[in-house]
Write an enzyme that holds these catalytic residues in place. Structure first.
Site, PDB file in Angstrom:
ATOM      1  CG  ASN A 107      -1.721   1.131   1.223  1.00  0.00           C
ATOM      2  OD1 ASN A 107      -2.005   2.009   0.560  1.00  0.00           O
ATOM      3  ND2 ASN A 107      -2.422   1.338   2.529  1.00  0.00           N
ATOM      4  CE  LYS A 135       0.055   3.263   4.978  1.00  0.00           C
ATOM      5  NZ  LYS A 135      -0.010   3.312   6.322  1.00  0.00           N
ATOM      6  CG  HIS A 177      -5.797   1.508   5.334  1.00  0.00           C
ATOM      7  ND1 HIS A 177      -5.478   2.394   6.274  1.00  0.00           N
ATOM      8  CD2 HIS A 177      -4.710   0.841   5.044  1.00  0.00           C
ATOM      9  CE1 HIS A 177      -4.210   2.387   6.573  1.00  0.00           C
ATOM     10  NE2 HIS A 177      -3.867   0.995   5.962  1.00  0.00           N
ATOM     11  CD  GLU A 212      -2.970   5.144   7.100  1.00  0.00           C
ATOM     12  OE1 GLU A 212      -2.946   5.456   5.904  1.00  0.00           O
ATOM     13  OE2 GLU A 212      -2.068   4.907   7.631  1.00  0.00           O
ATOM     14  CD  GLU A 247      -3.297  -2.702   7.519  1.00  0.00           C
ATOM     15  OE1 GLU A 247      -2.187  -3.010   6.953  1.00  0.00           O
ATOM     16  OE2 GLU A 247      -4.056  -1.769   6.992  1.00  0.00           O
ATOM     17  N   GLY A 300       2.703   1.915  10.988  1.00  0.00           N
ATOM     18  CA  GLY A 300       3.555   2.879  10.663  1.00  0.00           C
ATOM     19  C   GLY A 300       4.375   3.147  12.068  1.00  0.00           C
ATOM     20  CB  SER A 311       5.317  -2.280  11.997  1.00  0.00           C
ATOM     21  OG  SER A 311       4.859  -0.786  12.326  1.00  0.00           O
TER      22      SER A 311
HETATM   23  C1  PEP Z   1      -0.773   0.079   6.111  1.00  0.00           C
HETATM   24  O1  PEP Z   1      -1.102   1.095   6.356  1.00  0.00           O
HETATM   25  O2  PEP Z   1      -1.300  -0.684   5.491  1.00  0.00           O
HETATM   26  C2  PEP Z   1       0.405  -0.660   6.797  1.00  0.00           C
HETATM   27  C3  PEP Z   1       0.534  -1.760   7.091  1.00  0.00           C
HETATM   28  O3  PEP Z   1       1.551   0.502   7.075  1.00  0.00           O
HETATM   29  P1  PEP Z   1       3.016  -0.075   7.725  1.00  0.00           P
HETATM   30  O4  PEP Z   1       3.312  -1.333   7.102  1.00  0.00           O
HETATM   31  O5  PEP Z   1       3.686   1.226   7.238  1.00  0.00           O
HETATM   32  O6  PEP Z   1       2.882  -0.116   9.178  1.00  0.00           O
END
Ligand code: PEP
Length: 250
Positions: free
Chosen positions: A12, A14, A98, A100, A168, A174, A213
């Site tokens: 992703n 973003k 997601h 976000e 997630e 992040g 992460s």
């Molecule tokens: C995400 O936002 O889908 C995600 C998993 O981000 P990160 O791997 O940067 O934690």
């Protein structure tokens, strides 16, 4: 993971990436003439790069996804994008719900379910995201919250259709933090049961991705856990040099 599941590793991007970033996608695709473990690999760039990435990666093993979709097929929705437009540009997958989007754009489970329906109507395969906040985990409500999100976000029309669910934890995205292996295993088992409860036997084929992460250093350990059917990767998907070892860890 169960034999009925085909793993998926999705990146992703973003709100990151300009035309020059297509070089990273090309490097990835050129390195992945074969993907291990019969897995699938996808990149989800911003809308502006979907068409160009689809052209650049045509004939490669790497699939292309979008990061969001509007529930309506067309109309007066300034700034939004319809599923048919994404498919027309070359996307075959789409991330929906997601965290976000849920937190910054107020998306509810019902909104997410409508987006899933819109995606399916245009032949896009949804990746439905769920996950608890740190407060919800600390108060022992994580599984109830996530299973509630599954129930509200997966429409019944998913029966017989291909889709995946990404677990997630909001607090792991992040941040460099990840749940313990035991927490991931317990949550993925609960998610499998909730999916099957919601859409029947179809739910046994859905890959349950872990996201939050995932890095080259922890990918192998996480991807080896029972019921972890791949990963949704944010930051570490932007550079082929980081994303490739994650794909190869499957
Ligand atoms: C995400 O936002 O889908 C995600 C998993 O981000 P990160 O791997 O940067 O934690």
């Amino acid at each position: 993971m169960p034999k009925s599941v085909r793993p998926l590793i999705a990146g992703n991007w973003k709100m990151n990436g300009l035309g020059a970033s297509l070089a990273e996608a090309l490097t990835l695709a050129e390195a992945l003439t074969e993907i291990p473990a019969n897995a699938r690999v996808a990149l989800c760039p911003p809308f502006t790069l979907i068409g160009r990435m689809a052209t650049a990666l045509k004939g490669s093993t790497v699939e292309i996804g979008a990061q969001d979709v509007h529930p309506q097929a067309s109309g007066a929705y300034t700034g939004d994008i319809a599923a048919a437009m994404l498919a027309d540009a070359g996307a075959t997958l789409v991330i929906v719900g997601h965290s976000e989007r849920r937190t910054m754009h107020g998306e509810t489970d019902a909104d997410v379910a409508k987006k899933v329906e819109a995606a399916l109507a245009s032949g896009l395969e949804p990746i439905v995201c769920v996950g608890e906040t740190l407060e919800e985990r600390k108060s022992g409500k994580a599984e109830a919250i996530v299973c509630g999100q599954i129930e509200g976000s997966l429409p019944k029309v998913l029966e017989g259709r291909a889709f995946s669910v990404a677990y997630e934890p909001v607090w792991a995205i992040g941040t460099g933090l990840t749940p313990s292996n035991e927490e991931i295993v317990a949550m993925h088992a609960a998610i499998r049961a909730a999916i099957v409860d919601r859409v029947g036997e179809t739910g046994r084929k859905a890959a349950i991705l872990y996201g939050g992460s995932v890095k080259p250093a922890n990918a192998m350990e996480i991807l080896a856990l029972p019921e972890v059917g791949g990963a949704l990767v944010g930051g570490a998907s932007l550079k082929a040099a980081d994303f490739l070892p994650i794909v190869r860890a499957i």
